[in-house]
Motif scaffolding. Structure first.
Motif, mmCIF file in Angstrom:
data_model
loop_
_atom_site.group_PDB
_atom_site.id
_atom_site.type_symbol
_atom_site.label_atom_id
_atom_site.label_comp_id
_atom_site.label_asym_id
_atom_site.label_seq_id
_atom_site.Cartn_x
_atom_site.Cartn_y
_atom_site.Cartn_z
ATOM 1 N N THR A 191 0.849 -1.206 0.000
ATOM 2 C CA THR A 191 0.000 0.000 0.000
ATOM 3 C C THR A 191 0.878 1.248 0.000
ATOM 4 O O THR A 191 1.926 1.266 0.655
ATOM 5 C CB THR A 191 -0.988 0.029 1.195
ATOM 6 O OG1 THR A 191 -1.658 1.300 1.205
ATOM 7 C CG2 THR A 191 -0.329 -0.198 2.544
ATOM 8 N N SER A 192 0.416 2.280 -0.725
ATOM 9 C CA SER A 192 1.174 3.534 -0.780
ATOM 10 C C SER A 192 1.029 4.322 0.520
ATOM 11 O O SER A 192 1.699 5.339 0.693
ATOM 12 C CB SER A 192 0.701 4.375 -1.969
ATOM 13 O OG SER A 192 -0.698 4.569 -1.878
ATOM 14 N N ALA A 193 0.171 3.865 1.425
ATOM 15 C CA ALA A 193 -0.017 4.502 2.742
ATOM 16 C C ALA A 193 -0.404 5.973 2.608
ATOM 17 O O ALA A 193 0.013 6.821 3.399
ATOM 18 C CB ALA A 193 1.245 4.339 3.612
ATOM 19 N N LEU A 194 -1.214 6.263 1.585
ATOM 20 C CA LEU A 194 -1.622 7.650 1.324
ATOM 21 C C LEU A 194 -3.075 7.908 1.712
ATOM 22 O O LEU A 194 -3.473 9.059 1.884
ATOM 23 C CB LEU A 194 -1.483 7.960 -0.182
ATOM 24 C CG LEU A 194 -0.072 8.049 -0.746
ATOM 25 C CD1 LEU A 194 -0.116 8.148 -2.268
ATOM 26 C CD2 LEU A 194 0.655 9.246 -0.148
ATOM 27 N N VAL A 195 -3.876 6.842 1.776
ATOM 28 C CA VAL A 195 -5.323 7.037 1.904
ATOM 29 C C VAL A 195 -5.768 6.758 3.342
ATOM 30 O O VAL A 195 -5.484 5.692 3.902
ATOM 31 C CB VAL A 195 -6.074 6.140 0.894
ATOM 32 C CG1 VAL A 195 -7.580 6.204 1.115
ATOM 33 C CG2 VAL A 195 -5.743 6.585 -0.530
ATOM 34 N N TYR A 196 -6.459 7.738 3.907
ATOM 35 C CA TYR A 196 -6.942 7.663 5.288
ATOM 36 C C TYR A 196 -8.395 7.214 5.296
ATOM 37 O O TYR A 196 -9.102 7.435 4.335
ATOM 38 C CB TYR A 196 -6.811 9.052 5.936
ATOM 39 C CG TYR A 196 -5.376 9.381 6.235
ATOM 40 C CD1 TYR A 196 -4.847 9.131 7.498
ATOM 41 C CD2 TYR A 196 -4.543 9.877 5.237
ATOM 42 C CE1 TYR A 196 -3.509 9.402 7.765
ATOM 43 C CE2 TYR A 196 -3.210 10.142 5.502
ATOM 44 C CZ TYR A 196 -2.703 9.902 6.768
ATOM 45 O OH TYR A 196 -1.384 10.152 7.034
ATOM 46 N N PRO A 197 -8.876 6.577 6.344
ATOM 47 C CA PRO A 197 -8.198 6.299 7.609
ATOM 48 C C PRO A 197 -7.320 5.040 7.604
ATOM 49 O O PRO A 197 -6.650 4.773 8.609
ATOM 50 C CB PRO A 197 -9.344 6.148 8.604
ATOM 51 C CG PRO A 197 -10.505 5.711 7.790
ATOM 52 C CD PRO A 197 -10.332 6.292 6.426
ATOM 53 N N ALA A 198 -7.236 4.280 6.496
ATOM 54 C CA ALA A 198 -6.394 3.074 6.510
ATOM 55 C C ALA A 198 -4.945 3.411 6.865
ATOM 56 O O ALA A 198 -4.287 2.679 7.614
ATOM 57 C CB ALA A 198 -6.463 2.385 5.148
ATOM 58 N N ALA A 199 -4.443 4.564 6.364
ATOM 59 C CA ALA A 199 -3.040 4.932 6.582
ATOM 60 C C ALA A 199 -2.729 5.221 8.057
ATOM 61 O O ALA A 199 -1.564 5.281 8.444
ATOM 62 C CB ALA A 199 -2.679 6.134 5.713
#
Ligand code: BJW
Length: 249
Positions: A191-199
């Motif tokens: 994951t690019s860890a860009l999308v919240y709230p997952a990030a």
């Protein structure tokens, strides 16, 4: 077998862990031939930016375009098979007493691989819901009208996925936050860890004192924060991790 060195200390921690949580993103399905979200789309769809199609505004503006994009993606996923990364996560679940697999993916490949402890944060491509009533619709007519209409109220059907600006399913989000807060080891994979709230989930795990491991061939905003960063494809690194933790013991 992966040529990425996996620290012996991580292997030892994994072997002894009772609570493990894993967050996956589109990179885990890349080796199945499913394009990641932020890579260029191919063919007909190359001129569209996925971030511009995955929004309620896009659906309001052009519901046919958005429905057809998702129909194309469903077809690509139907032709894809789970890869060694998906299968290694099935094996990991079997070794860990309390295991949660939190996925942002809507392709259903984790379930097809055989994962059970699955939390789908962003919905599923293969379900639809009524855009007027927000109710799930099990079967829809595949006729001339695109998008098809809700059999109950005649509203337009839409894919049952979470678009930008929409709330995530509350039960799934709470379960994911709980899993992150209680994990001894937390993996962020593909994951690019860009999308919240997952990030936020790896941050919750870090704040609670977990060992946090990232598996990704490219650096992300998370990379500098994690305990271990394994720079390689999930389909090579994950099977190597399982083999070193349990098969070579
Ligand atoms: C490999 C590999 C290999 C390649 N092996 N790796 C806080 C701060 C800032 C903004 C916000 C915030 N809170 C909320 C927001 C707004 C917004 C947001 O996050 N925006 C950011 C872009 C800034 N979030 C939302 O709107 C969320 N809703 C929400 O928070 O509601 C409350 C609220 C509303 C309004 C305002 C404020 C609060 C909803 C987010 C829904 C995301 N939906 C999508 C579409 C789903 C349906 C579909 O698929 O069409 O989900 S967007 C898209 O991004 C999709 C993905 O699940 C998600 C994450 O993408 P992912 O999986 O990381 O893919 P990529 O392509 O980005 O990365 C792939 C990675 O794989 C890369 O790193 C590669 O290197 C790697 N890779 N090959 C391992 N072989």
């Amino acid at each position: 077998m992966s040529e990425i060195p996996i620290p012996a200390e991580l292997i030892a921690r994994l072997r002894g862990a009772r609570r493990v949580a894993v967050l996956t993103g589109a990179g885990v399905s890349a080796e199945s031939g499913v394009p990641t979200f932020r890579e260029a789309q191919t063919g007909l769809w190359a001129r569209y930016n996925p971030e511009d199609l995955a929004t309620p505004d896009a659906f309001r503006r052009d519901p046919k375009l958005v429905w057809e994009w998702y129909a194309w993606r469903r077809e690509r996923v139907r032709q894809a098979e789970p890869n060694p990364g998906h299968r290694a996560l099935v094996a990991l679940e079997q070794h860990i007493a309390e295991f949660s697999l939190i996925t942002q993916n809507v392709d259903g490949l984790h379930r097809r691989a055989g994962s059970h402890q699955l939390i789908e944060l962003h919905g599923n491509l293969f379900r639809a819901k009524c855009s007027s009533e927000d109710r799930p619709v099990e079967n829809w007519p595949d006729g001339d009208e695109i998008p098809p209409r809700c059999p109950r109220c005649g509203g337009l059907l839409r894919p049952d996925v979470v678009w930008f600006g929409e709330m995530l399913p509350a039960n799934a989000l709470h379960a994911a936050q709980h899993a992150a807060a209680s994990a001894e080891i937390f993996f962020s994979i593909g994951t690019s860890a860009l999308v919240y709230p997952a990030a936020e989930l790896p941050m919750i795990a870090l704040a609670a004192g977990a060992t946090v491991v990232e598996i990704n061939p490219q650096p992300t905003p998370l990379s500098a924060r994690v305990t271990y960063s394994l720079n390689g494809p999930a389909g090579a690194v994950l099977p190597a991790l399982i083999a070193q933790a349990w098969e070579a013991a």
